[in-house]
Scaffold this active site. Structure first.
Site, PDB file in Angstrom:
ATOM      1  N   ARG A 124      -2.498  13.243   1.498  1.00  0.00           N
ATOM      2  CA  ARG A 124      -2.880  12.075   2.299  1.00  0.00           C
ATOM      3  C   ARG A 124      -3.923  12.432   3.348  1.00  0.00           C
ATOM      4  NH1 ARG A 124      -0.121   7.519   2.702  1.00  0.00           N
ATOM      5  NH2 ARG A 124       1.749   8.563   1.942  1.00  0.00           N
ATOM      6  N   HIS A 159       0.788  -8.551   7.409  1.00  0.00           N
ATOM      7  CA  HIS A 159       1.985  -8.386   6.589  1.00  0.00           C
ATOM      8  C   HIS A 159       2.491  -9.782   6.238  1.00  0.00           C
ATOM      9  CE1 HIS A 159       5.547  -6.374   5.074  1.00  0.00           C
ATOM     10  NE2 HIS A 159       6.252  -7.337   5.622  1.00  0.00           N
ATOM     11  N   ASN A 216      -3.287  -4.800  10.994  1.00  0.00           N
ATOM     12  CA  ASN A 216      -2.705  -4.997   9.665  1.00  0.00           C
ATOM     13  C   ASN A 216      -2.172  -6.410   9.544  1.00  0.00           C
ATOM     14  OD1 ASN A 216      -1.646  -4.216   7.050  1.00  0.00           O
ATOM     15  ND2 ASN A 216       0.386  -4.162   7.978  1.00  0.00           N
ATOM     16  N   LEU A 239      -1.126   5.253   6.564  1.00  0.00           N
ATOM     17  CA  LEU A 239      -2.247   6.021   7.111  1.00  0.00           C
ATOM     18  C   LEU A 239      -1.719   7.275   7.797  1.00  0.00           C
ATOM     19  CD1 LEU A 239      -4.217   3.024   8.583  1.00  0.00           C
ATOM     20  CD2 LEU A 239      -4.933   4.442   6.646  1.00  0.00           C
TER      21      LEU A 239
END
Lengths: 241, 241
Positions: free
Chosen positions: A66, A110, A108, A94
């Site tokens: 990652r 959602h 973000n 992240l």
């Protein structure tokens, strides 16, 4: 201040399209500098290319971990001159370094009223639970999934006969309004993170205060309306979206 | 069918009072047969006595365990001829035997949009999380806390400057409408539990379909309104409450 956005998406990118529309019609003070995807075949990339927006598309599977993927992504975003990161259906966590590098500048969306139904299937999970109200949340991103301070939330009704095909368009319609609204507040430097709460500072005198489009009611505490897909409620109130 | 209610409460009993008002004005087809408290000094008991309603008040501390307390409570409720149990701020878990004895006939009200913020402090927890929408849930009770199938939910906005004193009255105002509404649907035998989802069957032709009082908008999917305490949304739509 004009936002310079890098949008990260793994799928269709309908929120990217909504943001581009709001930039184009002058309601959102931003430029889309880069569209990033960890899925080189994601439909969002074609939307970006068709709009002449630079893309960075790499499969995370081609990176050892990652951190290395996120470092490469960070380099691309920096090179594009972006200062704001928008997660628009980006289906990966992240790395902490990436989050810290853009502290207070990563948003973000959602599909559920967080903290209900975090994770990858917020819409489906709400249906399976049997909720009667659900709707999207826009929040600042911290190092935990779907956890950061909430900027704006919307609610729509769920009937006992709803399925994903009938419910998700109602949720998406609200996403496409609250995400550009949250970004415009960021562009106007009106969001203050105070612990877990986000304070929305007053707008400039003369700025638009009334929802456009299908909104039918605005109050000091929330916008409510009854659009083609049914009733909805948003807090804080929408201003121009 | 007229409900014969036993109300279990540990505190002020404002929901008990709301239910009694709706019985008195003929909107809720029910009789309050017993008010039960595990706190012999709970203010709800005075409200019941003033309304000439039988009370059963015993401290759970005088019983060796939960099962023995719940058995004594069950005996009192049976003796009072109640067939429906209403948890109106009852701050204890019920034993599995008690829940099974009244399967499908125990309703609870919780101050948050479940599954967000279960537990004893749903209002305070929502504030501390920083949500922008919250509101009460009425649900059937199963053996897990705040877990059973959802009947009705309401949302109200939360501002960044709200505290418990400003927010809780907004939540309580919605509790006092959705709890009697859910009970009236139970009285009309219109609630069907299908897995985790609760289906509301259509009412009789000619039954009232429009919210009264401060409601300002009704649709097929939800009631929305803007009352003295601000805007709200309820699903399924309120009919006469």
């Amino acid at each position: 201040m004009t936002l310079r956005i890098a949008a990260l998406a793994s799928g269709a990118g309908s929120n990217v399209a909504a943001i581009l529309r709001c930039i184009a019609d002058g309601r959102l003070n931003a430029r889309m500098r880069l569209v990033v995807s960890n899925r080189p075949d994601a439909p969002v990339l074609d939307k970006a290319r068709n709009a002449d927006i630079a893309v960075w598309a790499r499969s995370h599977k081609d990176f050892p971990d990652r951190d290395s993927f996120d470092r490469a992504m960070f380099a691309a975003i920096s090179e594009a001159g972006a200062d704001t990161v928008v997660l628009a259906g980006y289906m990966r966590l992240l790395s902490p370094d990436f989050v810290r590098a853009f502290a207070g500048r990563i948003l973000n969306i959602h599909p559920a009223i967080l903290p209900s139904f975090p994770g990858l299937h917020g819409g489906e999970d709400a249906l399976n639970y049997g909720v009667r109200l659900t709707g999207p949340t826009v929040h600042f991103v911290d190092e935990r999934m779907d956890n950061g301070p909430v900027i704006i939330q919307a609610a729509v009704p769920v009937s006992s006969t709803d399925n994903e095909d009938s419910l998700m368009p109602r949720i998406h319609a609200m996403e496409h309004r609250i995400f550009p609204q949250a970004l415009q507040w960021l562009a106007e430097d009106r969001l203050r993170i105070e612990g877990r709460r986000v304070r929305l500072m007053p707008g400039k005198p003369g700025a638009p205060l009334v929802s456009t489009g299908i909104s039918t009611g605005v109050s000091t505490g929330a916008s409510t309306g009854n659009g083609p897909l049914g009733p909805w409620m948003v807090c804080p109130p929408l201003e121009n979206f």
